[in-house]
Write an enzyme that holds these catalytic residues in place. Structure first.
Site, PDB file in Angstrom:
ATOM      1  N   PHE A  21       0.823  -1.215   0.000  1.00 48.11           N
ATOM      2  CA  PHE A  21       0.000   0.000   0.000  1.00 48.11           C
ATOM      3  C   PHE A  21       0.850   1.256   0.000  1.00 48.11           C
ATOM      4  O   PHE A  21       0.353   2.338   0.281  1.00 48.11           O
ATOM      5  CB  PHE A  21      -0.883   0.051   1.257  1.00 48.11           C
ATOM      6  CG  PHE A  21      -1.853  -1.078   1.332  1.00 48.11           C
ATOM      7  CD1 PHE A  21      -2.861  -1.192   0.400  1.00 48.11           C
ATOM      8  CD2 PHE A  21      -1.750  -2.031   2.343  1.00 48.11           C
ATOM      9  CE1 PHE A  21      -3.763  -2.241   0.465  1.00 48.11           C
ATOM     10  CE2 PHE A  21      -2.645  -3.083   2.411  1.00 48.11           C
ATOM     11  CZ  PHE A  21      -3.652  -3.180   1.471  1.00 48.11           C
ATOM     12  N   SER A  22       2.140   1.127  -0.254  1.00 48.45           N
ATOM     13  CA  SER A  22       2.952   2.333  -0.117  1.00 48.45           C
ATOM     14  C   SER A  22       4.139   2.313  -1.066  1.00 48.45           C
ATOM     15  O   SER A  22       4.542   1.258  -1.549  1.00 48.45           O
ATOM     16  CB  SER A  22       3.466   2.446   1.323  1.00 48.45           C
ATOM     17  OG  SER A  22       4.298   1.358   1.622  1.00 48.45           O
ATOM     18  N   ASP A 140       8.303  -6.739  15.362  1.00 46.41           N
ATOM     19  CA  ASP A 140       8.454  -7.097  13.939  1.00 46.41           C
ATOM     20  C   ASP A 140       9.909  -6.969  13.509  1.00 46.41           C
ATOM     21  O   ASP A 140      10.207  -6.491  12.418  1.00 46.41           O
ATOM     22  CB  ASP A 140       7.543  -6.201  13.091  1.00 46.41           C
ATOM     23  CG  ASP A 140       7.284  -6.800  11.697  1.00 46.41           C
ATOM     24  OD1 ASP A 140       7.487  -8.021  11.520  1.00 46.41           O
ATOM     25  OD2 ASP A 140       6.894  -6.047  10.791  1.00 46.41           O
TER      26      ASP A 140
END
Length: 339
Positions: A21-22, A140
């Protein structure tokens, strides 16, 4: 002349990479006169308003966690602003160089000396995240979120990035004896997550900063041996189906390449199956294996860097904040949902 300028301030120079999305562009901040990385988040036009709102809520949460972090080993987040109804931009410190994932794909393994240096720097960032109030679990950590900076990749400095899945250990949700509930089970990159994140039961599993300690062990192993210790050739789906990480009770070390006994012991301590037996971030930072016989010059450089950053952030906090207004209210979401 043909380069777009965002927010009357950021000149976009070139595309560095794309995600789902980027996309990330190298930019130049005309106001501060410095290079930056501009991450443009594109919302899908077909998404319903509640999905857009949720995405923005998540992005704002990440922004609010990340913007206050000040450490030489953490990519600085400078700014965030709306571009139009379906896109917004976060502005980050520009890092020259690739991430560790790219480097491992090119070079397969990294000699122990350089691997240890990378791990020492990651651990120093984790120590900081663990000491701020409230502390933060990154959750993460993986090679793709460790940026290598400077020309000669491995002798350079690293910076960690991407706080999209971070957990804030505030008093309301975090109990020092038990940890906190894992609310986003299923998110994250499974090869780097510890067994407790995969336990399925009536109540969500309890986690602590020991999640990041496990990730450090996996990353270090991967740097040294060119493969992941658990589930190396498996997909995320297979790891779940076969309970790969739930069965990861024992780490095996190949004979080649040669790695010191100290490094293997350090990895074993990171990859302790039972979290109550696994060391925490503070213990990890104090591990003898990571305590330098680093040159005095390097230690001094690290201290000066931190001092410099502290002075800069002290100076910055005295300046009035500009352009923060749109994020203080829910105007972002309102503007998006009206369209």
């Amino acid at each position: 002349n043909n380069h777009p300028v965002l927010n009357e301030r950021y000149l976009l120079l070139m595309l560095l990479g794309k995600g789902g999305f980027s996309e990330v562009h190298k930019g130049f901040d005309l106001k501060e006169q410095r290079y930056v990385a501009c991450k443009i988040h594109q919302l899908n036009k077909d998404w319903k308003d509640d999905k857009k709102a949720n995405y923005i809520k998540h992005a704002l949460r990440e922004y609010n966690i990340h913007k206050n972090l000040e450490h030489a080993r953490i990519v600085k987040l400078f700014d965030v602003f709306e571009i139009d109804a379906n896109s917004f931009c976060t502005v980050l410190e520009y890092c020259d160089g690739h991430d560790l994932d790219f480097h491992l794909k090119q070079n397969k393994i990294i000699p122990e000396r350089e691997s240890r240096s990378i791990i020492m720097q990651v651990v120093s960032a984790l120590k900081y995240l663990n000491e701020i109030k409230p502390p933060i679990i990154h959750y993460d950590l993986k090679p793709g979120n460790i940026l290598l900076t400077g020309g000669n990749v491995l002798s350079g400095d690293i910076k960690i990035t991407d706080f999209g899945l971070s957990k804030i250990m505030d008093e309301e949700v975090y109990n020092p004896n038990e940890g906190m509930d894992l609310t986003s089970q299923g998110a994250g990159t499974y090869w780097y997550l510890p067994p407790e994140c995969f336990v399925v039961g009536k109540a969500p599993p309890k986690i602590s900063s020991k999640v990041d300690v496990w990730s450090v062990g996996v990353i270090f192993y991967q740097c040294l041996y060119g493969k992941k210790p658990f589930g190396h050739n498996q997909s995320q789906a297979t790891i779940l189906e076969e309970n790969t990480i739930l069965k990861a009770t024992d780490v095996q070390f190949p004979n080649k390449p040669t790695v010191s006994a100290e490094a293997k012991n350090f990895i074993r301590r990171c990859l302790c199956y039972r979290k109550d037996e696994r060391m925490d971030v503070r213990n990890m930072y104090e591990e003898n294996y990571l305590s330098p016989p680093v040159s005095k010059a390097a230690t001094k450089k690290e201290q000066q860097l931190q001092l410099q950053q502290n002075q800069q952030s002290a100076a910055a906090s005295q300046q009035p904040r500009e352009g923060a207004s749109f994020f203080q209210g829910a105007s972002f979401h309102r503007e998006t949902s009206d369209s």
